[in-house]
Design a protein around this motif. Sequence first.
Motif, short mmCIF file in Angstrom:
data_model
loop_
_atom_site.label_atom_id
_atom_site.label_comp_id
_atom_site.label_asym_id
_atom_site.label_seq_id
_atom_site.Cartn_x
_atom_site.Cartn_y
_atom_site.Cartn_z
N ALA A 190 0.81 -1.21 0.00
CA ALA A 190 0.00 0.00 0.00
C ALA A 190 0.85 1.26 0.00
O ALA A 190 0.46 2.28 -0.56
N GLU A 192 1.98 4.54 0.23
CA GLU A 192 1.47 5.87 0.56
C GLU A 192 0.05 5.82 1.14
O GLU A 192 -0.30 6.62 2.00
N LYS A 193 -0.77 4.89 0.67
CA LYS A 193 -2.17 4.86 1.09
C LYS A 193 -2.34 4.35 2.51
O LYS A 193 -3.20 4.81 3.24
N LEU A 254 -5.34 4.64 10.59
CA LEU A 254 -4.71 4.19 9.34
C LEU A 254 -3.22 3.96 9.60
O LEU A 254 -2.53 4.84 10.13
N ARG A 256 0.63 3.18 8.35
CA ARG A 256 1.57 3.29 7.22
C ARG A 256 2.97 2.94 7.70
O ARG A 256 3.33 3.23 8.85
N SER A 297 1.79 3.64 -7.80
CA SER A 297 0.43 4.13 -7.54
C SER A 297 0.27 5.51 -8.15
O SER A 297 1.25 6.19 -8.49
N ASP A 298 -0.98 5.94 -8.28
CA ASP A 298 -1.23 7.27 -8.84
C ASP A 298 -0.53 8.35 -8.02
O ASP A 298 0.02 9.31 -8.57
N GLU A 299 -0.57 8.18 -6.68
CA GLU A 299 0.05 9.17 -5.81
C GLU A 299 1.56 9.23 -6.03
O GLU A 299 2.15 10.32 -6.10
N GLN A 300 2.19 8.06 -6.16
CA GLN A 300 3.63 8.04 -6.36
C GLN A 300 4.00 8.61 -7.72
O GLN A 300 4.96 9.37 -7.85
#
Length: 463
Positions: A190, A192-193, A254, A256, A297-300
């Motif tokens: 996961a 960043e998420k 959450l 991380r 990922s989209d964020e990365q």
Amino acid sequence: MTSQDHASSVPLVVASDHDDDPVDVDYSELLGTDRLPPLRLPSPAELVDAARDSPLLTAVRVLAQWVGEGRPVDEDTAQLSEADAAAAARKLVERGLLPPSDDDARMRELMQLWELADALGFVEVVDTTAVAGAAVDEWAEGDEDTVLGMWAQAFTSLCAWSLTFDAACLGVPELPLHGAGATVLPLFMAREKGVPLASLDEMVHETAALDGSESEDASFEEAWRVWVDAYGRPARVLYERLRWLGAVTIADELVRLTPLGLFALWSEIEQEVDIPLLPPLEEMTAADVVAVTLLGSDEQVEAEWDAWRSRRTATQAAAELAAAASVGGPGERTAATTLLHRLGAEVDDVWWTLLDEPSLRPYAKRVLSERHGDKPEFALTDDDVAWLIADMYCDVDVDDPPEGIGDLLASTMRRGEERVFDVLWRLEHPGTWEVLSVFGRHHPDKAVAKAARKAAFKVESLR
């Protein structure tokens, strides 16, 4: 139970319930892939600083210093006496190194610290005496490899043994919590998420229930209830300890991984799974950005693209991306041209030059047609269409295609367009047979699928 003899010999995230029989872990099988997105980590010096700042290992070191030249321990359990344990706990509380809790919980965490101190060599137990070990000085003065290795070993020990030690102390050693540490793998995926703590707790319960289904001892659910009544949810206990170590953060329920946690897992997993490390931002190349785009990922992707793009003009970025597209494979071509398209019309001169490169001509035609109209020089030929199809589908697993592959193939190739297969099988593209096999096996139209199989047979006959 002591983990000293086992902490460095078991896999980081999975341990057997038999002390002398560690499980062999195939990370590529567990993760379902042999390649993961590139990872950005701080420098080794920054990681070392973070490791030495670990509140849990600071507590372990202070405990070892308190032991000093000798404290008596029980001959059978190698634990401190009740009076000494209480004195040690007071020392740590005074330093703010034991988490706020009731007396029972503090003593339980002190026992965990003692086990970890023993495992890492911060204390050494000989017969009925414990003394401060060599790790006390190594932790403060050791080189990068030593410090990071000791921190990773602490991570290993907590993941593999801490909950089972709790179970043994509680009198339910049959409760199979040795697999709880494996839940850090979804966290690594996961990145960043993050993963909700509730989801991690469900994973721990499912894993333990599966491992406990063959037990002939007390029922699993009863042992689980006893554990939860005494300590709380196992995942929260484990991840609070990992937060104390500095391996994870927990915010709004959450979880991380920290950079240290990512580093420890990367060090373990990269021996079997390809996980490139990204260079410092000032050294990032277009090939690095393309690699992130392929798997991240989209964020990365957005973070790395913005950082890379901000360090060069649009023209410079376009030239570097074009060069990366020219030397890369089908995936790299697709990713690089997608990023190049984001630079806008001001780099159209680069697209014009790509019309002269056969592998990139179809991409250039599509972009230039979009921006300058359907001119004859931008019309896609059958060769262009065949090349784009080959690039699009060459990495699809023929035996295990993604869900919805039939609909995707149908939208790409309609009945009456099968002539493209006669062009495709002649292409000097490394994936022609694989692409034709995908169409032949999974296209929903029987006529299209048959034409693809015939073309695939022609490719096979030339091999």
